[in-house]
Design an enzyme around this catalytic site. Structure first.
Site, PDB file in Angstrom:
ATOM      1  N   LYS A  13     -45.932  29.868 -25.152  1.00 29.86           N
ATOM      2  CA  LYS A  13     -47.106  30.384 -24.038  1.00 29.86           C
ATOM      3  C   LYS A  13     -46.537  31.106 -23.205  1.00 29.86           C
ATOM      4  O   LYS A  13     -46.900  32.364 -22.725  1.00 29.86           O
ATOM      5  CB  LYS A  13     -48.003  29.082 -23.401  1.00 29.86           C
ATOM      6  CG  LYS A  13     -48.805  28.421 -24.383  1.00 29.86           C
ATOM      7  CD  LYS A  13     -49.512  27.151 -23.876  1.00 29.86           C
ATOM      8  CE  LYS A  13     -50.368  26.804 -24.915  1.00 29.86           C
ATOM      9  NZ  LYS A  13     -50.655  25.313 -24.490  1.00 29.86           N
ATOM     10  N   LYS A  38     -56.289  34.549 -40.591  1.00 31.18           N
ATOM     11  CA  LYS A  38     -56.902  33.418 -40.290  1.00 31.18           C
ATOM     12  C   LYS A  38     -58.081  33.499 -39.363  1.00 31.18           C
ATOM     13  O   LYS A  38     -58.051  34.229 -38.449  1.00 31.18           O
ATOM     14  CB  LYS A  38     -55.675  32.569 -39.551  1.00 31.18           C
ATOM     15  CG  LYS A  38     -56.184  31.310 -38.831  1.00 31.18           C
ATOM     16  CD  LYS A  38     -54.637  30.895 -37.793  1.00 31.18           C
ATOM     17  CE  LYS A  38     -55.169  29.484 -37.296  1.00 31.18           C
ATOM     18  NZ  LYS A  38     -55.983  29.381 -36.036  1.00 31.18           N
ATOM     19  N   LYS A  64     -60.906  32.500 -32.689  1.00 30.14           N
ATOM     20  CA  LYS A  64     -61.587  33.310 -31.717  1.00 30.14           C
ATOM     21  C   LYS A  64     -60.887  34.188 -31.002  1.00 30.14           C
ATOM     22  O   LYS A  64     -61.289  35.293 -30.608  1.00 30.14           O
ATOM     23  CB  LYS A  64     -62.167  32.394 -30.710  1.00 30.14           C
ATOM     24  CG  LYS A  64     -61.569  31.294 -30.205  1.00 30.14           C
ATOM     25  CD  LYS A  64     -62.491  30.434 -29.012  1.00 30.14           C
ATOM     26  CE  LYS A  64     -61.340  29.350 -28.394  1.00 30.14           C
ATOM     27  NZ  LYS A  64     -60.755  28.352 -29.411  1.00 30.14           N
TER      28      LYS A  64
HETATM   29  P1  ADP Z   1     -58.999  29.373 -32.438  1.00 30.39           P
HETATM   30  O1  ADP Z   1     -57.864  29.813 -33.327  1.00 30.39           O
HETATM   31  O2  ADP Z   1     -60.277  29.773 -32.673  1.00 30.39           O
HETATM   32  O3  ADP Z   1     -58.649  29.624 -30.812  1.00 30.39           O
HETATM   33  P2  ADP Z   1     -58.273  26.600 -31.801  1.00 30.39           P
HETATM   34  O4  ADP Z   1     -56.643  26.841 -31.630  1.00 30.39           O
HETATM   35  O5  ADP Z   1     -59.102  26.183 -30.690  1.00 30.39           O
HETATM   36  O6  ADP Z   1     -58.933  27.775 -32.834  1.00 30.39           O
HETATM   37  O7  ADP Z   1     -58.532  25.329 -32.789  1.00 30.39           O
HETATM   38  C1  ADP Z   1     -59.082  24.310 -32.813  1.00 30.39           C
HETATM   39  C2  ADP Z   1     -58.930  23.384 -33.896  1.00 30.39           C
HETATM   40  O8  ADP Z   1     -59.411  24.024 -34.983  1.00 30.39           O
HETATM   41  C3  ADP Z   1     -57.444  23.100 -34.318  1.00 30.39           C
HETATM   42  O9  ADP Z   1     -57.325  21.827 -34.691  1.00 30.39           O
HETATM   43  C4  ADP Z   1     -57.149  24.246 -35.552  1.00 30.39           C
HETATM   44  O10 ADP Z   1     -56.190  23.679 -36.235  1.00 30.39           O
HETATM   45  C5  ADP Z   1     -58.462  24.164 -36.278  1.00 30.39           C
HETATM   46  N1  ADP Z   1     -58.305  25.557 -36.694  1.00 30.39           N
HETATM   47  C6  ADP Z   1     -58.722  26.716 -35.917  1.00 30.39           C
HETATM   48  N2  ADP Z   1     -58.884  27.741 -36.735  1.00 30.39           N
HETATM   49  C7  ADP Z   1     -58.773  27.484 -37.873  1.00 30.39           C
HETATM   50  C8  ADP Z   1     -58.693  28.044 -39.337  1.00 30.39           C
HETATM   51  N3  ADP Z   1     -58.863  29.165 -39.362  1.00 30.39           N
HETATM   52  N4  ADP Z   1     -58.516  27.002 -40.506  1.00 30.39           N
HETATM   53  C9  ADP Z   1     -58.484  25.839 -40.411  1.00 30.39           C
HETATM   54  N5  ADP Z   1     -58.319  25.250 -39.021  1.00 30.39           N
HETATM   55  C10 ADP Z   1     -58.561  25.983 -38.031  1.00 30.39           C
END
Ligand code: ADP
Ligand code: TRP
Length: 321
Positions: A110, A190, A193
């Site tokens: 971070k 992947k 958001k």
């Molecule tokens: P983002 O990447 O959209 O910011 P987060 O980091 O908030 O998503 O992820 C929240 C949860 O969702 C985590 O446990 C993460 O492992 C899961 N997750 C997020 N994106 C994916 C993906 N593309 N495939 C599988 N699991 C995901």
């Protein structure tokens, strides 16, 4: 067996979140006693806007409840409603070496991305350890990026158990689901958001259609045969279609006559169908915030009982009379 999971509040939730995390968590209610909370204190390390944090916390609660979080069977609350966690955080801080925190990957990641280092961000793993240890959690299901935090929790627990010559805290184990593969986004990377390549679970029909229609494909014409193996539409369809439906879709790729637009519409229909049962419940909850707040208050009261009893034992053990 106690399973504990913390979820950072985020307003919009996409199908990557759903298949990667939410679905498993809801299903884990059948594997043991589930403790799940919305990590509002942790969110303060990144969300500095009052309205956004409030809205995200509320929406995360409505989303989880709509998707099957059972407030009777499980204990579901908002982190800051059970304040004992902060007291434990302080006690644990006194058994956490600077070196341990300095080695945390997520802190290093971070700060290297330009997020300003402050004490909250630095001590994030201690608060997470308090979450886990307060409830004598045995299993902590996490994504790969959080394994180190659970390891740090074990280190802190071991150190404090050693200091006070007793098994004050249960050593938790992380559980990483190797089966869960990464859900691809509309551009094949992947889904995330932060990449703007999501298909949201709960959004307007128009927006979801726009996202699905935006899935990137090659430019083969209607009259050409197409490859399903490498196609983003097909990869996403695998999450929603059964074997028979997938075989049928494969044939449609192989036989000329249809274009990617048709396959996208088939996927869209399946997505809408899949989440429709939850949408009604979610809409009801969003319109009735009082109901959501009552459920969360009930969860907090269940969690508080356990937290209060644990802290009584901890205070006694460390000499806080
Ligand atoms: P983002 O990447 O959209 O910011 P987060 O980091 O908030 O998503 O992820 C929240 C949860 O969702 C985590 O446990 C993460 O492992 C899961 N997750 C997020 N994106 C994916 C993906 N593309 N495939 C599988 N699991 C995901
Ligand atoms: N740090 C976790 C994440 O970003 C959220 C979290 C906070 C958590 N406290 C926890 C996860 C305790 C498991 C256990 O995903």
């Amino acid at each position: 067996m106690r399973i504990l999971s913390g979820i950072q509040p985020s307003g919009t939730i996409h199908i990557g979140n759903y298949f990667g995390m939410v679905k498993k968590m809801i299903e884990s209610q059948n594997d043991g006693e589930l403790f799940a909370f919305i990590a509002s204190y942790h969110a303060l390390t990144s969300v500095k806007d009052k309205a956004i944090l409030e809205q995200n916390t509320f929406e995360a609660a409505a989303n989880f409840l709509a998707l099957g979080m059972d407030p009777e069977k499980s204990t579901f609350w908002v982190q800051h409603h059970v304040k004992e966690v902060l007291e434990l955080y302080w006690i644990l801080s006194n058994h956490t070496s600077m070196g341990l925190l300095e080695r945390a990957h997520s802190y290093k990641d971070k700060t290297s991305r330009g997020i300003q280092a402050n004490h909250g961000l630095f001590s994030y793993p201690v608060l997470m350890a308090a979450d886990i240890l307060l409830f004598d959690s045995n299993i902590v299901p996490v994504g790969k990026d959080q394994i180190q935090h659970v390891e740090m929790t074990r280190d802190i627990a071991t150190s404090i158990n050693h200091s006070y010559k007793q098994e004050l805290f249960v050593l938790p184990e992380s559980k990483v689901d190797e089966e869960v593969s990464t859900v691809p986004g509309t551009d094949g990377a992947k889904m995330s958001k932060s990449y703007g390549n999501t298909i949201d679970m709960f959004n307007t029909k128009k927006k979801i259609k726009k996202q699905v229609m935006g899935i990137v494909t090659d430019s083969k014409e209607l009259e050409e045969a197409k490859e399903w193996e490498t196609c983003n539409i097909y990869k996403l369809s695998e999450l929603f279609m059964n074997e028979v439906e997938l075989k049928d879709l494969q044939k449609r790729y192989e036989n000329p006559g249809e274009g990617y637009g048709h396959f996208k519409l088939s996927l869209l229909e399946k997505i809408n169908e899949h989440f429709a049962p939850y949408e009604e419940k979610r809409a009801h909850l969003l319109e009735n915030p009082k109901e959501v707040h009552e459920i969360l208050a009930y969860g907090a009261s269940k969690a508080s009982k356990i937290a209060a009893e644990k802290m009584r034992i901890v205070r006694d053990a460390v000499g806080l009379i």
